[in-house]
Design a protein around this motif. Structure first.
Motif, PDB file in Angstrom:
ATOM      1  N   THR A 174      33.515  36.091  40.971  1.00  0.00           N
ATOM      2  CA  THR A 174      32.601  35.348  40.811  1.00  0.00           C
ATOM      3  C   THR A 174      31.714  34.562  41.466  1.00  0.00           C
ATOM      4  N   ASP A 185      36.822  40.729  37.288  1.00  0.00           N
ATOM      5  CA  ASP A 185      36.669  39.463  37.660  1.00  0.00           C
ATOM      6  C   ASP A 185      37.775  38.825  38.662  1.00  0.00           C
ATOM      7  N   VAL A 199      29.799  39.374  39.941  1.00  0.00           N
ATOM      8  CA  VAL A 199      31.193  39.615  39.300  1.00  0.00           C
ATOM      9  C   VAL A 199      31.880  41.294  39.692  1.00  0.00           C
TER      10      VAL A 199
END
Length: 88
Positions: free
Chosen positions: A39, A36, A32
Motif C-alpha cells: 500500500t 493489500d 493498493v
C-alpha cells in the motif's frame, strides 16, 4: 472579436490549464495491491510519497514475489493516473 481578445482568451486558458495541471500533480492517490500486501500513495506527477509492504512478505524467500507484486502494482497505478489525465 478581434485578435487581441483571442490572445487574451488563449492566455487565460493557458493559466487555467497550468493551474489544473499543478493541482493534479499534487493530488495523492492510493496505491493498493492484491490482498493489500503493498500500500502507499502516489501523486499525479508520479512521485511515490508512501510505500508500505506487509511485514510477512519481508523475507528472502518472498523477495521475488514482492518485487513482482510491486512492479505490477506501480504499473497499474501509473496506467490509472495516465487514464485520469487523458479523461480530465
Amino acid at each position: 472579436m478581434n485578435f487581441a481578445n483571442l490572445v487574451q482568451q488563449a492566455q487565460q486558458m493557458q493559466k487555467k490549464v497550468a493551474k489544473a495541471k499543478k493541482e493534479f500533480d499534487e493530488k495523492e492517490f492510493d496505491i493498493v495491491s492484491q490482498n493489500d500486501i503493498i500500500t502507499g500513495k502516489i501523486k499525479g506527477n508520479l512521485e511515490i510519497t508512501e510505500l508500505h509492504i506487509e511485514q510477512s512478505m519481508m523475507s528472502i524467500e518472498h523477495q521475488e514475489d514482492v518485487q513482482d507484486l510491486l512492479m505490477i502494482t506501480l504499473n497499474q497505478m501509473i496506467l490509472f493516473l495516465i487514464m485520469r489525465i487523458v479523461s480530465d
